[in-house]
Design a protein around this motif. Sequence first.
Motif, short mmCIF file in Angstrom:
data_model
loop_
_atom_site.label_atom_id
_atom_site.label_comp_id
_atom_site.label_asym_id
_atom_site.label_seq_id
_atom_site.Cartn_x
_atom_site.Cartn_y
_atom_site.Cartn_z
N ALA A 69 83.86 20.65 62.49
CA ALA A 69 83.70 20.79 63.94
C ALA A 69 85.06 21.16 64.52
N VAL A 70 85.15 22.38 65.05
CA VAL A 70 86.40 22.87 65.63
C VAL A 70 86.33 22.69 67.14
N CYS A 71 87.31 21.99 67.69
CA CYS A 71 87.35 21.68 69.12
C CYS A 71 87.53 22.95 69.95
N THR A 72 86.76 23.07 71.03
CA THR A 72 86.91 24.20 71.94
C THR A 72 87.37 23.77 73.32
N CYS A 73 87.40 22.45 73.59
CA CYS A 73 87.78 21.97 74.93
C CYS A 73 89.24 21.52 75.00
N ARG A 74 89.89 21.37 73.85
CA ARG A 74 91.29 20.93 73.74
C ARG A 74 91.52 19.50 74.21
N ARG A 75 90.47 18.69 74.32
CA ARG A 75 90.63 17.28 74.69
C ARG A 75 90.81 16.39 73.47
N SER A 76 90.55 16.92 72.30
CA SER A 76 90.56 16.14 71.07
C SER A 76 91.95 15.63 70.73
N ARG A 77 92.03 14.39 70.31
CA ARG A 77 93.30 13.82 69.84
C ARG A 77 93.61 14.30 68.43
N GLY B 278 80.05 21.81 73.39
CA GLY B 278 80.65 21.07 72.27
C GLY B 278 81.50 21.96 71.39
N PRO B 279 81.67 21.55 70.16
CA PRO B 279 82.55 22.27 69.24
C PRO B 279 81.86 23.45 68.57
N LEU B 280 82.67 24.23 67.85
CA LEU B 280 82.14 25.24 66.94
C LEU B 280 81.93 24.55 65.61
N LEU B 281 80.76 24.66 65.03
CA LEU B 281 80.47 24.08 63.72
C LEU B 281 80.61 25.20 62.70
N VAL B 282 81.57 25.06 61.78
CA VAL B 282 81.90 26.11 60.83
C VAL B 282 81.65 25.59 59.42
N GLU B 283 81.00 26.41 58.59
CA GLU B 283 80.84 26.06 57.19
C GLU B 283 82.21 26.07 56.54
N ASP C 62 86.89 15.48 67.99
CA ASP C 62 86.69 14.03 67.88
C ASP C 62 85.69 13.53 68.92
N THR C 63 84.88 14.41 69.46
CA THR C 63 83.83 14.18 70.47
C THR C 63 84.39 13.78 71.83
N SER C 64 85.64 14.10 72.12
CA SER C 64 86.21 13.82 73.43
C SER C 64 85.53 14.61 74.54
N HIS C 65 84.81 15.67 74.19
CA HIS C 65 84.12 16.49 75.19
C HIS C 65 82.92 15.76 75.81
N ARG C 66 82.44 14.74 75.14
CA ARG C 66 81.28 14.01 75.66
C ARG C 66 81.69 13.17 76.85
#
Length: 82
Positions: A42-50, A16-21, A56-60
């Motif tokens: 939540a910072v995207c690490t898969c680059r699927r996010s719109r 999933g993403p990196l969760l950053v304070e 945006d949970t596109s990795h699921r």
Amino acid sequence: MRNDAEPRRIRLERGGPLLVEGPVTVTGDDGVAVTSKRFTVAVCTCRRSRTYPWCDTSHRRRTAVPGPSSDTAAAPRGEDDR
């Protein structure tokens, strides 16, 4: 509010993403900087996010939810079926 003297926390989510304070500014590989003032980002690490770089949970994995089969589904009742 977070004390700036404390280190910023980043939590890794498997698959999933990196969760950053937050608040946080992310600079992409194209040099464009975007800022979020949320307390956790939540910072995207898969680059699927719109909404990249935000997740945006596109990795699921998307799976269809099975519905009732046609032989067990109740047909709507009409006035003559009472």
